[in-house]
Scaffold this motif. Structure first.
Motif, PDB file in Angstrom:
ATOM      1  N   VAL A  36      11.365   5.312  -0.784  1.00  0.00           N
ATOM      2  CA  VAL A  36      11.498   3.855  -0.682  1.00  0.00           C
ATOM      3  C   VAL A  36      12.142   3.300  -1.959  1.00  0.00           C
ATOM      4  CG1 VAL A  36      10.043   1.779  -0.855  1.00  0.00           C
ATOM      5  CG2 VAL A  36       9.723   3.356   1.029  1.00  0.00           C
ATOM      6  N   ASN A  37      11.777   3.896  -3.078  1.00  0.00           N
ATOM      7  CA  ASN A  37      12.314   3.433  -4.359  1.00  0.00           C
ATOM      8  C   ASN A  37      13.712   3.934  -4.671  1.00  0.00           C
ATOM      9  OD1 ASN A  37      10.490   1.761  -6.196  1.00  0.00           O
ATOM     10  ND2 ASN A  37       9.139   3.072  -4.987  1.00  0.00           N
ATOM     11  N   ARG A  38      14.193   4.860  -3.895  1.00  0.00           N
ATOM     12  CA  ARG A  38      15.544   5.396  -4.130  1.00  0.00           C
ATOM     13  C   ARG A  38      16.556   4.837  -3.138  1.00  0.00           C
ATOM     14  NH1 ARG A  38      15.927   6.598  -8.961  1.00  0.00           N
ATOM     15  NH2 ARG A  38      14.372   4.986  -8.890  1.00  0.00           N
ATOM     16  N   PHE A  96      12.605   1.517   6.529  1.00  0.00           N
ATOM     17  CA  PHE A  96      12.336   2.933   6.277  1.00  0.00           C
ATOM     18  C   PHE A  96      10.886   3.284   6.631  1.00  0.00           C
ATOM     19  CE2 PHE A  96      11.153   6.610   3.750  1.00  0.00           C
ATOM     20  CZ  PHE A  96      12.194   7.484   4.048  1.00  0.00           C
ATOM     21  N   CYS A  97       9.978   2.348   6.357  1.00  0.00           N
ATOM     22  CA  CYS A  97       8.547   2.617   6.584  1.00  0.00           C
ATOM     23  C   CYS A  97       8.094   2.230   7.995  1.00  0.00           C
ATOM     24  CB  CYS A  97       7.703   1.841   5.581  1.00  0.00           C
ATOM     25  SG  CYS A  97       8.044   2.316   3.893  1.00  0.00           S
ATOM     26  N   TRP A 117      13.856  -5.770   3.142  1.00  0.00           N
ATOM     27  CA  TRP A 117      14.130  -5.445   4.551  1.00  0.00           C
ATOM     28  C   TRP A 117      14.407  -3.957   4.762  1.00  0.00           C
ATOM     29  CZ3 TRP A 117      18.654  -3.351   6.560  1.00  0.00           C
ATOM     30  CH2 TRP A 117      19.783  -3.376   5.736  1.00  0.00           C
ATOM     31  N   LEU A 118      15.142  -3.354   3.823  1.00  0.00           N
ATOM     32  CA  LEU A 118      15.512  -1.947   4.012  1.00  0.00           C
ATOM     33  C   LEU A 118      14.298  -1.035   3.782  1.00  0.00           C
ATOM     34  CD1 LEU A 118      18.041  -0.344   4.731  1.00  0.00           C
ATOM     35  CD2 LEU A 118      18.589  -0.213   2.304  1.00  0.00           C
ATOM     36  N   ARG A 152       0.839  -1.210   0.000  1.00  0.00           N
ATOM     37  CA  ARG A 152       0.000   0.000   0.000  1.00  0.00           C
ATOM     38  C   ARG A 152       0.866   1.249   0.000  1.00  0.00           C
ATOM     39  NH1 ARG A 152      -4.893  -0.928   4.138  1.00  0.00           N
ATOM     40  NH2 ARG A 152      -5.328   1.196   3.446  1.00  0.00           N
ATOM     41  N   VAL A 153       2.030   1.165   0.657  1.00  0.00           N
ATOM     42  CA  VAL A 153       2.973   2.294   0.620  1.00  0.00           C
ATOM     43  C   VAL A 153       3.348   2.603  -0.834  1.00  0.00           C
ATOM     44  CG1 VAL A 153       5.344   2.988   1.215  1.00  0.00           C
ATOM     45  CG2 VAL A 153       3.905   1.872   2.936  1.00  0.00           C
ATOM     46  N   LEU A 154       3.503   1.543  -1.636  1.00  0.00           N
ATOM     47  CA  LEU A 154       3.931   1.728  -3.024  1.00  0.00           C
ATOM     48  C   LEU A 154       2.782   2.159  -3.939  1.00  0.00           C
ATOM     49  CD1 LEU A 154       6.263  -1.387  -3.443  1.00  0.00           C
ATOM     50  CD2 LEU A 154       6.939   0.970  -3.056  1.00  0.00           C
TER      51      LEU A 154
END
Ligand SMILES: C[S@@+](CC[C@H](N)C(=O)[O-])C[C@H]1O[C@@H](n2cnc3c(N)ncnc32)[C@H](O)[C@@H]1O
Length: 448
Positions: A225-227, A341-342, A336-337, A151-153
């Motif tokens: 998150v994507n970076r 972050f979230c 995991w990373l 859902r974050v994405l």
């Protein structure tokens, strides 16, 4: 183990340069075709269209899927039905996710099996490819994934802010402020970059805890998150694996030693803005309005696909999905990373990772029973699976028997083979070999 092997595949390749300015195309990517494909009223009509399909000047080969025991034989259609080159997918799809499918796959089925306004559902939504494409095509998206990261994405891309709002919000943060950092992550990041990442993370988590996280914050979180890690200067990290799988700290230490690298300084807000600009490339006002309409009716769940009481009985017209293929992909490890972050606790995410085909069958039968409940009579399922373990396991055969157990009717198997030639032996096409790009989709129907 897999990560190290994949690192070898990347070798010492120079980091790919990131595109700074929006790429100009002849026109914005348009998911709506010039001449829409025929709408299939039933399985026979769909089979007929697949048999005649010639969009890429190749003839369809019609075979019979094995594993059709316990019911009538299931026809199998092999051709190049869609390709990444066909029509550009909308730029909003350009976030990475492990084992995601191309937007062309859900588009193929959405166009043929639903009308505008239909409910399109993905029970294993990942980055949300099906849901986003459904929204772009004027359908109502529903989605579910056991990992809250999905859902974050997806959510921010269904309700995108204006680029200027993103820029203003980024400017409003005090990027020079001191904050607590996580020193073990210095293996990925320059100390100043890590300070900016940690600052943004705690700012977002704080706003989430206070209930003040808005659509602009959600967008910034999705882009950040994507970076987090990747193999070019467009990412916050030093050279690492591609962005859809973060390696462990131990593996990154090895990568740094092997390449003789130390993390360079990256500008976190500047990279977020640059990626935002790329994602917005194809989002014109009309598309924005379409997305907002779809977002208003979207149903997105964090749940296991076999237990979705929040989805009403008979509410779904079409399911397009791709489940975990046994234990082939380590979704928890690869993310995991991103989860850190979230503020997502990986221990709380109960992934389905059955090692044995019999365990996979059991889980998928339960999922099909749930899909049968949420589908309306006459509704469809397009269930994409891979050919795994060197071709020794063909999950489409299991899908046919699991679906029958759940009283869903297998209509056909579609094999999209982008390397397909008339002489190709489709049974020999291996989905998992690098360089091939084969999708195997079992199409099912709820008769009543
Ligand atoms: C093959 S990926 C789906 C990728 C998706 N098609 C896309 O384009 O991004 C499978 C997804 O299933 C999710 N998953 C694993 N077990 C699950 C379960 N029991 N219920 C729902 N989702 C689950 C994983 O988190 C992962 O995102």
């Amino acid at each position: 183990m897999r990560n190290t092997e994949q690192l070898e595949l990347f070798g010492e390749a120079a980091p790919a340069p990131e595109v700074v300015k929006p790429v100009r195309r002849a026109g914005p990517a348009d998911p709506a075709p010039k001449t829409p494909p025929p709408r299939a009223a039933n399985a026979a009509a769909l089979a007929d269209e697949l048999t005649r399909f010639r969009d890429f000047d190749k003839e369809t080969v019609v075979l019979t899927a094995s594993g059709s025991t316990g019911g009538p034989a299931v026809p199998m259609f092999v051709n190049e039905f869609w390709t990444a080159r066909q029509r550009q997918a909308n730029s909003l799809h350009e976030v990475s996710y492990r084992a995601c499918f191309k937007p062309q796959l859900p588009r193929f089925f959405i166009e043929r099996l639903t009308d505008s306004g239909a409910v399109v559902y993905d029970p294993f939504m990942g980055r949300g490819t099906t849901c986003l494409e459904a929204a772009l095509l004027g359908r109502q998206p529903s989605g579910c994934d056991v990992n809250p990261l999905s859902r974050v994405l997806l959510e921010p891309r269904l309700s995108p802010p204006e680029l200027e709002e993103v820029a203003a919000r980024l400017r409003s943060l005090d990027w020079k402020a001191e904050t607590e950092t996580r020193d073990d992550l210095l293996v990925f990041y320059h100390p100043e970059t890590l300070r900016e990442i940690c600052l943004l993370r705690s700012w977002l988590l704080d706003r989430e805890a206070r209930g003040t996280l808005d659509h602009v914050d959600r967008w910034i979180r999705m882009v950040a998150v994507n970076r987090l890690t990747g193999h070019s200067a467009g990412f916050f990290s030093v050279y690492s694996l591609p962005p859809n799988q973060a390696v462990s700290i131990k593996s990154q230490t090895r990568i740094n030693t092997k390449r003789g690298q130390t993390p360079p300084r990256r500008d976190v807000p500047a990279l977020i803005l640059k990626k935002s600009r790329q994602l917005f490339r194809d989002v014109d006002p009309a598309r924005m309005a379409e997305l907002r309409r779809a977002a208003a009716s979207a149903r997105l769940l964090t749940a296991s696909a076999d237990a979705t009481p929040n989805l009403p009985d008979g509410s779904v017209d079409l399911v397009v999905t791709s489940p975990p293929f046994l234990d082939v992909v380590d979704y928890a490890g690869d993310n995991w990373l991103r989860c850190w972050f979230c503020g997502i606790d990986p221990a709380g995410v109960r992934m389905t990772v059955p090692r044995k085909p019999s365990a996979w069958d059991e889980v998928m039968t339960a999922v099909f029973r749930e899909l049968k409940r949420v589908l309306r009579p006459g509704g469809w399922v397009a269930f994409e699976v891979g050919e795994i373990r060197g071709g020794n396991v063909r999950l489409e055969e299991s899908v046919i028997s699991c679906a029958r157990r759940a009283d869903l009717e297998p209509a056909l198997v579609l094999i999209n083979d982008q390397k397909f030639t008339k002489t190709a032996n489709c049974w020999g096409v291996d989905n998992q070999v690098k360089g091939t790009n084969t999708n195997r989709v079992v199409v099912l129907r709820k008769e009543k």
